[in-house]
Scaffold this active site. Structure first.
Site, mmCIF file in Angstrom:
data_model
loop_
_atom_site.group_PDB
_atom_site.id
_atom_site.type_symbol
_atom_site.label_atom_id
_atom_site.label_comp_id
_atom_site.label_asym_id
_atom_site.label_seq_id
_atom_site.Cartn_x
_atom_site.Cartn_y
_atom_site.Cartn_z
ATOM 1 N N HIS A 99 0.812 -1.211 0.000
ATOM 2 C CA HIS A 99 0.000 0.000 0.000
ATOM 3 C C HIS A 99 0.854 1.273 0.000
ATOM 4 O O HIS A 99 0.339 2.371 -0.208
ATOM 5 C CB HIS A 99 -0.986 0.006 1.178
ATOM 6 C CG HIS A 99 -0.385 0.260 2.522
ATOM 7 N ND1 HIS A 99 -0.119 -0.747 3.426
ATOM 8 C CD2 HIS A 99 -0.006 1.399 3.137
ATOM 9 C CE1 HIS A 99 0.385 -0.242 4.537
ATOM 10 N NE2 HIS A 99 0.469 1.072 4.386
ATOM 11 N N ASP A 129 0.039 -7.491 1.224
ATOM 12 C CA ASP A 129 0.512 -6.136 1.501
ATOM 13 C C ASP A 129 2.024 -6.099 1.616
ATOM 14 O O ASP A 129 2.584 -5.439 2.498
ATOM 15 C CB ASP A 129 -0.140 -5.563 2.761
ATOM 16 C CG ASP A 129 -0.040 -4.030 2.815
ATOM 17 O OD1 ASP A 129 0.240 -3.427 1.758
ATOM 18 O OD2 ASP A 129 -0.232 -3.464 3.893
ATOM 19 N N GLY A 203 3.054 6.138 8.429
ATOM 20 C CA GLY A 203 4.420 6.367 7.973
ATOM 21 C C GLY A 203 5.369 5.283 8.435
ATOM 22 O O GLY A 203 6.426 5.077 7.858
ATOM 23 N N ASN A 204 4.984 4.558 9.513
ATOM 24 C CA ASN A 204 5.761 3.400 9.956
ATOM 25 C C ASN A 204 5.556 2.205 9.036
ATOM 26 O O ASN A 204 6.299 1.222 9.120
ATOM 27 C CB ASN A 204 5.359 2.982 11.373
ATOM 28 C CG ASN A 204 6.236 3.599 12.447
ATOM 29 O OD1 ASN A 204 5.756 4.296 13.315
ATOM 30 N ND2 ASN A 204 7.541 3.352 12.363
ATOM 31 N N SER A 205 4.531 2.251 8.194
ATOM 32 C CA SER A 205 4.234 1.121 7.322
ATOM 33 C C SER A 205 5.450 0.745 6.479
ATOM 34 O O SER A 205 6.058 1.603 5.835
ATOM 35 C CB SER A 205 3.062 1.462 6.394
ATOM 36 O OG SER A 205 1.878 1.635 7.111
ATOM 37 N N GLY A 262 -6.851 -25.667 -3.258
ATOM 38 C CA GLY A 262 -8.006 -26.250 -3.936
ATOM 39 C C GLY A 262 -9.066 -26.723 -2.964
ATOM 40 O O GLY A 262 -9.670 -27.780 -3.159
#
Length: 457
Positions: A99, A129, A203-205, A262
């Site tokens: 992101h 992510d 902002g730590n992401s 599956g």
């Protein structure tokens, strides 16, 4: 004084198996985490990503207002995002969140010594992510080593390093407050997470969650909050999954390939446990199996309960998918399960979603009625690309194209028929459209909702 030193030593110490480095002198004790931060921080970077998107007018599909507002359509907008990343290799391999950098056209990476590099996305996956970047012309880069996240225990001291709110590199401390958290992260990320109370803010992401030896145990990705700030419940993607992403990126993959199960399943709660005759709740009940599922090939059947993968317990489908995802395609996983009250084990092949039946993909040309419409036959590989579950058959829309979007088609729609005639292959759609008159009717299925789209040529 002696008591305070002893207490601090006990706090800094970790389990013996983690090979904890005990402070060597009074100077290190007084500095706290400073030596650790000094060693690890250079490998944590700030990421500035930019992408240009076209803003589509809400009146674009209206025959009257479209002409009135045609000058206001397709105005480009610039989206900027700010986040963090972690350098993982000498040659500039960086991990961050999808992101932060997903779909970006311009990515700039800034080290804490103010050096700047342009970066390219090697591999990205919105569901996990995670994104793997490569810095251009990078060499001799500071980097962190990965620790196996399966060895992490609740209560361990950790540091979160990142760039919250764009104020510059910041370090916060805490402990691992939970493991095997699934389905609790925000945004598009789904799966299995390490929980920490180390403050994580916007902002730590993409930043680093490290142990007290400076090894990466997770990539910070999200928080649970009502105010927008950290409330002490943050989530990090485990390093075991990061290692798999890096491996696939180095192998030249630009999309993450998950092993295909599956199957559909559900967690075993107390009620199900009683009904199945299990001693305690736990595991994943197999509700349905695809005929060519590797689990079916290994002898499992609907009604069996999967208890563990490679010795690690699984209690939700998300946990099971995570345990499979950290295995390489082509490897085998040891599955423990219960079938008709008996404990069993089986080796299950970790395979990519198969192209069975062949997709037979077609794209209608500029001379066709719905130019750019891309269709394929449903198979496990196609469903995986679209992020859809289940099985079945049919003709699915991979891309509606500009003309298809105007009449209301969307990616993932199933085409049932054209002008009342059943569609059995992707190529049938173009043929039936060519034979149609001025009026066209397309029958489609979107989820569980049947659609009838009518238009004139």
């Amino acid at each position: 004084m002696f008591l305070r030193v002893c207490l601090l030593l006990s706090v800094l110490a970790a389990p013996l198996w983690a090979e904890t480095r005990i402070p060597q002198n009074q100077g290190e004790i007084s500095l706290g985490f400073a030596p650790l931060v000094k060693e690890a921080a250079p490998a944590v970077v700030n990421i500035y990503a930019r992408r240009v998107v076209e803003q589509r007018s809400p009146f674009a599909d209206d025959p009257f207002f479209n002409n009135l507002f045609r000058d206001f359509q397709k105005r480009p907008r610039v989206h900027n995002s700010l986040g963090s990343g972690v350098i993982l290799s000498n040659d500039g391999i960086v991990v961050s969140n999808y992101h932060v950098v997903g779909m970006a056209t311009d990515i700039r990476v800034v080290l804490n010594d103010r050096r700047e590099y342009v970066a390219d996305v090697m591999l990205g996956d919105e569901e996990a992510d995670l994104a793997i970047l490569k810095l251009r012309d990078a060499e001799n880069m500071p980097h962190l080593s990965l620790r196996d996240s399966d060895t992490v225990e609740v209560g361990e001291l950790v540091l979160a390093i990142g760039n919250p709110f764009g104020v510059g590199q910041t370090v916060s401390s805490g402990i691992v407050s939970g493991l095997a958290r699934s389905g609790t992260a925000t945004g598009n990320a789904r799966g299995y997470f390490i929980q920490t109370d180390a403050p994580i803010n916007p902002g730590n992401s993409g930043g680093a969650l490290i142990d007290i030896n400076g090894r990466l145990i997770g990539v910070n990705t999200s928080i649970l909050t009502r105010s927008g700030g950290s409330n002490g419940i943050g989530f990090a993607i485990p390093s075991a999954l990061v290692a798999t992403f890096v491996g696939q990126a180095r192998d030249g993959k630009d999309q993450f390939i998950r092993p295909w199960a599956g199957m559909t399943g559900q967690p075993v709660d107390a009620d199900l446990s009683d009904g199945l005759g299990l001693k305690a709740p736990g595991g994943v009940l197999i509700a349905d199996l695809h005929p060519i599922s590797p689990f079916a090939t290994a002898g499992l059947v609907p009604g069996d309960v999967v208890l563990g993968v490679d010795g690690e317990p699984v209690n939700t489908p998300a946990e099971m998918l995570f345990r499979m995802s950290v295995r390489s395609i082509g490897a085998y996983a040891q599955i423990s399960y219960v079938s008709k009250g008996r404990a069993k084990e089986a080796e299950v092949a970790m395979i990519a979603p198969p192209e069975n039946p062949p997709r037979g993909q077609v794209t209608l040309s500029s001379r066709e009625v719905l130019e750019g419409l891309t269709l394929a036959r449903v198979n496990p590989a196609v469903l995986a690309e679209l992020g859809l579950s289940g099985d079945g058959d049919g003709i699915i829309v991979l891309s509606p194209g500009r003309s298809g979007a105007k009449i209301g088609l969307k990616r993932g729609d199933l085409i049932l028929g054209v002008n009342g005639k059943e569609v059995k292959a992707p190529s049938d759609v173009g043929q039936l459209l060519r034979k149609s008159g001025r009026r066209v009717r397309i029958d489609a299925l979107r989820g569980n909702r049947r659609l009838t789209l009518k238009f004139r040529i």
